[in-house]
Design an enzyme around this catalytic site. Structure first.
Site, PDB file in Angstrom:
ATOM      1  N   ASP A  16       0.882  -1.167   0.000  1.00  0.00           N
ATOM      2  CA  ASP A  16       0.000   0.000   0.000  1.00  0.00           C
ATOM      3  C   ASP A  16       0.928   1.227   0.000  1.00  0.00           C
ATOM      4  O   ASP A  16       2.120   1.105   0.321  1.00  0.00           O
ATOM      5  CB  ASP A  16      -0.861  -0.054   1.272  1.00  0.00           C
ATOM      6  CG  ASP A  16      -1.667   1.208   1.480  1.00  0.00           C
ATOM      7  OD1 ASP A  16      -2.248   1.696   0.501  1.00  0.00           O
ATOM      8  OD2 ASP A  16      -1.703   1.714   2.623  1.00  0.00           O
ATOM      9  N   ASP A  18      -0.052   4.976   1.023  1.00  0.00           N
ATOM     10  CA  ASP A  18      -0.271   5.914   2.130  1.00  0.00           C
ATOM     11  C   ASP A  18      -0.197   5.186   3.476  1.00  0.00           C
ATOM     12  O   ASP A  18      -1.017   4.319   3.755  1.00  0.00           O
ATOM     13  CB  ASP A  18      -1.645   6.583   1.993  1.00  0.00           C
ATOM     14  CG  ASP A  18      -1.729   7.438   0.735  1.00  0.00           C
ATOM     15  OD1 ASP A  18      -0.689   7.951   0.312  1.00  0.00           O
ATOM     16  OD2 ASP A  18      -2.833   7.582   0.189  1.00  0.00           O
TER      17      ASP A  18
HETATM   18  C1  BG6 Z   1      -5.798   6.301   0.374  1.00  0.00           C
HETATM   19  C2  BG6 Z   1      -5.768   7.238   1.572  1.00  0.00           C
HETATM   20  O1  BG6 Z   1      -4.575   5.692   0.183  1.00  0.00           O
HETATM   21  O2  BG6 Z   1      -6.141   7.043  -0.800  1.00  0.00           O
HETATM   22  C3  BG6 Z   1      -7.101   7.933   1.708  1.00  0.00           C
HETATM   23  O3  BG6 Z   1      -5.478   6.477   2.747  1.00  0.00           O
HETATM   24  C4  BG6 Z   1      -7.438   8.654   0.417  1.00  0.00           C
HETATM   25  O4  BG6 Z   1      -7.059   8.828   2.793  1.00  0.00           O
HETATM   26  C5  BG6 Z   1      -7.414   7.663  -0.743  1.00  0.00           C
HETATM   27  O5  BG6 Z   1      -8.708   9.266   0.498  1.00  0.00           O
HETATM   28  C6  BG6 Z   1      -7.701   8.316  -2.094  1.00  0.00           C
HETATM   29  O6  BG6 Z   1      -6.672   9.219  -2.382  1.00  0.00           O
HETATM   30  P1  BG6 Z   1      -6.690  10.257  -3.601  1.00  0.00           P
HETATM   31  O7  BG6 Z   1      -5.251  10.671  -3.724  1.00  0.00           O
HETATM   32  O8  BG6 Z   1      -7.185   9.510  -4.809  1.00  0.00           O
HETATM   33  O9  BG6 Z   1      -7.593  11.354  -3.214  1.00  0.00           O
HETATM   34 MG    MG Z   2      -2.721   3.052   3.746  1.00  0.00          MG
END
Ligand code: BG6
Ligand code: MG
Length: 227
Positions: A16, A18
């Site tokens: 993953d 984030d």
């Molecule tokens: C995830 C995060 O990895 O990605 C979430 O943990 C986030 O908090 C989601 O909302 C979507 O991210 P993005 O960059 O497409 O807005």
């Molecule tokens: Mg994550």
């Protein structure tokens, strides 16, 4: 032969982004908080925990619900709100460099490369490519999943299965690494072994729980999973 008797070789690690490779939660928090304030909604870091691993539109829905504004906007308006948040978020991402990679990750990726273990990124973030570029990690990934192509988000296994298919390996030959509960569920549903980064309470469904990415190592993984 029974399936449980088979010892699978470790062929791929699927991470993953984030919370595993880098910490973008703080940027999501700032950008969502700014939008929420404009809408007259207050939320704190405790509430922000609920947004980890949740898609952009689902995050917006949770925030609106939290502020008793669940039905206040049309889908079109919500798309504009999500886009406004994303613009702010991208501005914050611009400050990212390889210094923002979480501890232990560069060495771990290098170790996997040396051992010819494939590496994929399974992030539901539509900014994943952008972030990986800023972190200067593009060369490490054999495949980066495109969130736009994944119909069902985590906790469904789709993104992890897609990664295994693209790497041409069986799910049983993969190990997934996640920091969110829904992510661990997705890995398990994909029939992979799961490493959870976090507390025992948050990561209880993972096969191996580590409280920091600094502890990731190939030896530990091989010993733990007998692969
Ligand atoms: C995830 C995060 O990895 O990605 C979430 O943990 C986030 O908090 C989601 O909302 C979507 O991210 P993005 O960059 O497409 O807005
Ligand atoms: Mg994550």
């Amino acid at each position: 032969m029974q399936d449980w008797m088979v010892i699978y070789m470790l062929k791929a690690i699927i991470l993953d982004l984030d919370g595993v490779v880098t910490d973008t939660a703080k940027f999501h928090y700032i950008a969502w908080k700014q939008l929420a304030q404009e809408l007259g909604i207050e939320f704190d870091e405790v509430f922000n925990e609920r947004l980890k691993g949740v898609s952009r539109m689902d995050s917006l829905d949770l925030i609106l619900e939290h502020g008793d504004k669940k039905h206040a906007y049309t889908l079109e308006e919500k798309m504009i709100l999500a886009e406004t948040k994303n613009r702010e978020y991208r501005k914050l991402l611009n400050s990212m460099t390889s210094m923002d990679i979480l501890p232990g990750i560069p060495g771990f990726l290098m170790e996997l490369r040396t051992a010819s273990i494939k590496i994929a990124l399974a992030s539901i973030s539509k900014n994943a490519d952008y972030i990986v570029k800023h972190l200067n990690l593009e060369d490490y990934f054999d495949y980066i999943a495109n969130a736009n192509e994944i119909k069902r988000t985590k906790p469904f296994p789709d993104i992890f299965i897609k990664c295994a298919e693209k790497l041409v390996v069986r799910p049983e030959e993969c190990i997934g690494i996640e920091d969110a509960k829904a992510g661990v569920q997705a890995i398990k549903a994909a029939n992979m072994k799961a490493i959870g980064i976090g507390t025992v309470d948050q990561m209880k469904n993972a096969d191996l729980i580590l409280d920091s990415t600094v502890l990731l190592s190939l030896d530990l993984i091989k010993d733990t999973f007998n692969m």
